[in-house]
Design an enzyme around this catalytic site. Structure first.
Site, PDB file in Angstrom:
ATOM      1  N   ASP A  13      33.033  45.157  46.760  1.00 38.04           N
ATOM      2  CA  ASP A  13      31.780  46.422  46.591  1.00 38.04           C
ATOM      3  C   ASP A  13      32.009  47.518  46.960  1.00 38.04           C
ATOM      4  OD1 ASP A  13      29.925  44.675  45.023  1.00 38.04           O
ATOM      5  OD2 ASP A  13      29.044  43.646  46.153  1.00 38.04           O
TER       6      ASP A  13
ATOM      7  N   GLN B 159      26.188  38.446  46.946  1.00 42.07           N
ATOM      8  CA  GLN B 159      25.604  39.174  45.860  1.00 42.07           C
ATOM      9  C   GLN B 159      23.339  39.890  46.286  1.00 42.07           C
ATOM     10  OE1 GLN B 159      26.324  39.348  42.133  1.00 42.07           O
ATOM     11  NE2 GLN B 159      24.114  40.086  42.223  1.00 42.07           N
TER      12      GLN B 159
ATOM     13  N   LYS C 143      30.772  36.614  36.918  1.00 46.02           N
ATOM     14  CA  LYS C 143      31.511  37.409  37.830  1.00 46.02           C
ATOM     15  C   LYS C 143      33.182  36.023  37.789  1.00 46.02           C
ATOM     16  CE  LYS C 143      29.230  41.381  39.917  1.00 46.02           C
ATOM     17  NZ  LYS C 143      27.816  40.706  41.094  1.00 46.02           N
TER      18      LYS C 143
END
Ligand code: NDP
Length: 312
Positions: free
Chosen positions: A116, A93, A49
């Protein structure tokens, strides 16, 4: 011969579209990635990422609190990021250590920075078909279908898996594009028969090559979201019999990636399918980048209208 739906190509197209949008912003979009502890798989995801941010000219900040962190400490950290003006997107995460309440952490993210698309506010926007950040993997799948001109309207789409991050948002997105949607899960009786009714079959279950020929009707489009690492030689030889390239990967590295669908079954029965790797995988990060750019655009536009309002 079945068409290969190549995620890498779609990712490149998405990046080409994002580059001028990044350049047009007053400052680079900022993404904060919070990685708790040292889970090796999570470290690889986060590294990829951060790498994608660098490639596109986004600013990324990686925070690595220790895995002894409490829920309160982590939500406090997220709230600090919520307040930082140069941060447009926040990603925590998963998975988080056991002592941390992941739901609390998710709720602490400012919905405007929730790149997200997991915050209940944004899930509500998805259900209502209102604009907002969408879960990255299923929106990547929708993008892939559009890129290859695969129309969803009027089709019967079967989604196998009902997780909050893939299955459920996937079903909702297909529904908004006018598919007739069936959602299956571990308690679905005669799964193969339901899957055979699919024009578009999306599989996200985390079960190595569980979906075989008998699940796929001739000419269906198959999207394999699963990513499973096979380390057993016999299993690799069974799954990739006759595929010298993949068996060579196994011989060299001691493992090989396989999805939730048997590769040979997709290749032989579908009209189009996503390979693993190189199918859905690259799109998850690409959509994260797209969500971050969009969040930056929205926040900068909001700030501008606030300034304009004060000036007026
Ligand atoms: P989860 O474990 O959260 O959910 C799995 C779902 O599959 C559940 O709804 C479960 O049903 C269902 N399921 C499990 N076993 C069966 C079975 N035998 N028959 C029918 N349904 C079953 O997984 P995720 O949604 O997070 O991920 C799914 C897969 O996608 C994984 O392989 C993961 O690695 C991959 N993935 C890939 C990404 C990418 O970028 N390519 C991104 C995210 C995930 P129930 O609810 O009844 O338990």
């Amino acid at each position: 011969m079945a068409q290969l739906l190549e995620g890498t190509r779609v990712r490149d197209a998405i990046y080409e579209e994002l580059r001028p949008r990044v350049a047009a912003l007053r400052r680079p979009p900022g993404l904060a990635v919070v990685l708790v502890g040292g889970d090796p798989a999570s470290e690889i995801y986060v590294r990829n990422k951060v790498k994608a941010c660098a490639e596109l000219g986004l600013a990324s900040e990686k925070l690595t609190p220790p895995d002894t962190i409490s829920t309160d400490e982590l939500t406090a950290l997220v709230r600090e990021l919520n307040e930082q003006p140069e941060i447009d997107g926040i990603l925590v995460q998963m998975p988080l250590p056991k002592q941390v309440d992941a739901r609390e952490v998710l709720l602490s993210v400012d919905p405007a920075k929730d790149v997200d698309g997991f915050h209940p506010f944004n899930v509500g926007l998805l259900v209502g078909n209102q604009p907002g950040p969408r879960a990255c993997t299923p929106s990547g799948v929708m993008r892939m279908l559009r890129h290859y001109g695969i129309s969803v309207k009027g089709k019967h789409a079967v989604v196998v898996g009902r997780s909050d991050i893939v299955g459920k948002p996937m079903a909702m997105m297909l529904l908004h594009e006018h598919a007739t949607v069936t959602i299956c899960h571990s308690r679905t009786p005669d799964l193969a028969a339901t899957c055979r009714r699919a024009d578009i079959l999306v599989v996200a279950i985390g079960r190595t090559a569980m979906v075989t020929e008998e699940f796929i009707s001739e000419g269906a489009v198959v999207v394999d979201v699963g990513m499973n690492r096979v380390t057993d030689r016999e299993e690799a030889e069974r799954l990739f019999a006759g595929d010298a390239r993949r068996l060579d990967t196994f011989a060299r590295t001691g493992s090989v990636l396989v999805g939730d669908v048997l590769p040979k079954a997709m290749a032989e029965r579908s009209s189009a399918y996503t390979p693993v790797p190189g199918g859905v995988g690259p799109l998850t990060i690409a959509m994260l980048m797209a969500n971050t750019v969009e969040a930056a655009e929205r926040r900068q536009a909001d700030a501008q209208s606030w300034i304009d309002g004060r000036a007026g």
